[in-house]
Design a protein around this motif. Structure first.
Motif, PDB file in Angstrom:
ATOM      1  N   UNK A 118       0.840  -1.191   0.000  1.00  0.00           N
ATOM      2  CA  UNK A 118       0.000   0.000   0.000  1.00  0.00           C
ATOM      3  C   UNK A 118       0.880   1.247   0.000  1.00  0.00           C
ATOM      4  N   UNK A 119       0.461   2.220  -0.768  1.00  0.00           N
ATOM      5  CA  UNK A 119       1.231   3.458  -0.894  1.00  0.00           C
ATOM      6  C   UNK A 119       0.609   4.530  -0.001  1.00  0.00           C
ATOM      7  N   UNK A 120       1.438   5.216   0.751  1.00  0.00           N
ATOM      8  CA  UNK A 120       0.947   6.300   1.594  1.00  0.00           C
ATOM      9  C   UNK A 120       0.933   7.590   0.775  1.00  0.00           C
ATOM     10  N   UNK A 121       0.214   8.601   1.236  1.00  0.00           N
ATOM     11  CA  UNK A 121       0.223   9.888   0.520  1.00  0.00           C
ATOM     12  C   UNK A 121       1.633  10.484   0.407  1.00  0.00           C
ATOM     13  N   UNK A 122       2.474  10.247   1.409  1.00  0.00           N
ATOM     14  CA  UNK A 122       3.844  10.748   1.342  1.00  0.00           C
ATOM     15  C   UNK A 122       4.618  10.068   0.217  1.00  0.00           C
ATOM     16  N   UNK A 123       4.387   8.779   0.004  1.00  0.00           N
ATOM     17  CA  UNK A 123       5.044   8.068  -1.093  1.00  0.00           C
ATOM     18  C   UNK A 123       4.658   8.678  -2.447  1.00  0.00           C
ATOM     19  N   UNK A 124       3.379   8.962  -2.617  1.00  0.00           N
ATOM     20  CA  UNK A 124       2.932   9.570  -3.868  1.00  0.00           C
ATOM     21  C   UNK A 124       3.582  10.941  -4.082  1.00  0.00           C
ATOM     22  N   UNK A 125       3.667  11.727  -3.040  1.00  0.00           N
ATOM     23  CA  UNK A 125       4.269  13.062  -3.157  1.00  0.00           C
ATOM     24  C   UNK A 125       5.757  12.966  -3.485  1.00  0.00           C
ATOM     25  N   UNK A 126       6.451  12.044  -2.812  1.00  0.00           N
ATOM     26  CA  UNK A 126       7.882  11.899  -3.077  1.00  0.00           C
ATOM     27  C   UNK A 126       8.151  11.431  -4.501  1.00  0.00           C
ATOM     28  N   UNK A 127       7.386  10.470  -4.979  1.00  0.00           N
ATOM     29  CA  UNK A 127       7.560   9.981  -6.350  1.00  0.00           C
ATOM     30  C   UNK A 127       7.263  11.099  -7.350  1.00  0.00           C
ATOM     31  N   UNK A 128       6.232  11.900  -7.088  1.00  0.00           N
ATOM     32  CA  UNK A 128       5.890  13.005  -7.980  1.00  0.00           C
ATOM     33  C   UNK A 128       7.000  14.047  -8.013  1.00  0.00           C
ATOM     34  N   UNK A 129       7.537  14.410  -6.861  1.00  0.00           N
ATOM     35  CA  UNK A 129       8.610  15.405  -6.803  1.00  0.00           C
ATOM     36  C   UNK A 129       9.870  14.878  -7.481  1.00  0.00           C
ATOM     37  N   UNK A 130      10.207  13.624  -7.247  1.00  0.00           N
ATOM     38  CA  UNK A 130      11.392  13.038  -7.877  1.00  0.00           C
ATOM     39  C   UNK A 130      11.236  13.004  -9.391  1.00  0.00           C
ATOM     40  N   UNK A 131      10.069  12.633  -9.882  1.00  0.00           N
ATOM     41  CA  UNK A 131       9.836  12.588 -11.324  1.00  0.00           C
ATOM     42  C   UNK A 131       9.907  13.994 -11.933  1.00  0.00           C
ATOM     43  N   UNK A 132       9.332  14.974 -11.259  1.00  0.00           N
ATOM     44  CA  UNK A 132       9.347  16.349 -11.761  1.00  0.00           C
ATOM     45  C   UNK A 132      10.768  16.903 -11.839  1.00  0.00           C
ATOM     46  N   UNK A 133      11.530  16.747 -10.751  1.00  0.00           N
ATOM     47  CA  UNK A 133      12.890  17.270 -10.732  1.00  0.00           C
ATOM     48  C   UNK A 133      13.808  16.511 -11.695  1.00  0.00           C
ATOM     49  N   UNK A 134      13.586  15.219 -11.843  1.00  0.00           N
ATOM     50  CA  UNK A 134      14.359  14.451 -12.820  1.00  0.00           C
ATOM     51  C   UNK A 134      14.069  14.935 -14.236  1.00  0.00           C
ATOM     52  N   UNK A 135      12.822  15.261 -14.507  1.00  0.00           N
ATOM     53  CA  UNK A 135      12.464  15.789 -15.827  1.00  0.00           C
ATOM     54  C   UNK A 135      13.127  17.118 -16.107  1.00  0.00           C
ATOM     55  N   UNK A 136      13.221  17.968 -15.108  1.00  0.00           N
ATOM     56  CA  UNK A 136      13.893  19.259 -15.288  1.00  0.00           C
ATOM     57  C   UNK A 136      15.374  19.047 -15.574  1.00  0.00           C
ATOM     58  N   UNK A 137      16.012  18.179 -14.808  1.00  0.00           N
ATOM     59  CA  UNK A 137      17.447  17.931 -14.998  1.00  0.00           C
ATOM     60  C   UNK A 137      17.716  17.308 -16.362  1.00  0.00           C
ATOM     61  N   UNK A 138      16.919  16.323 -16.749  1.00  0.00           N
ATOM     62  CA  UNK A 138      17.107  15.687 -18.052  1.00  0.00           C
ATOM     63  C   UNK A 138      16.821  16.677 -19.175  1.00  0.00           C
ATOM     64  N   UNK A 139      15.834  17.542 -18.984  1.00  0.00           N
ATOM     65  CA  UNK A 139      15.538  18.558 -19.998  1.00  0.00           C
ATOM     66  C   UNK A 139      16.680  19.532 -20.192  1.00  0.00           C
TER      67      UNK A 139
END
Length: 55
Positions: free
Chosen positions: A8-29
């Motif tokens: 089961x995923x907690x709300x904190x897990x969802x937020x962390x995955x979203x932030x990591x994906x967003x920042x990774x996209x900025x760096x890769x861009x």
């Protein structure tokens, strides 16, 4: 691996995955974007008048 997908995923897990994906996209861009004529921050639309006194 199967245990990871079935937990089961907690709300904190969802937020962390979203932030990591967003920042990774900025760096890769930034890594793959072409830089043309260097990096220039500001507006150079020719709206400046420089006289000989200013030089």
């Amino acid at each position: 691996m199967n245990n990871f997908l079935n937990r089961e995923w907690s709300p904190l897990d969802y937020k962390l995955i979203t932030v990591i994906a967003f920042l990774s996209g900025i760096i890769i861009g930034f890594m793959f974007s072409p830089i043309k004529k260097g990096i220039y921050c500001g507006n150079h639309n020719g709206n400046t008048q420089i006289t000989e006194k200013d030089i």
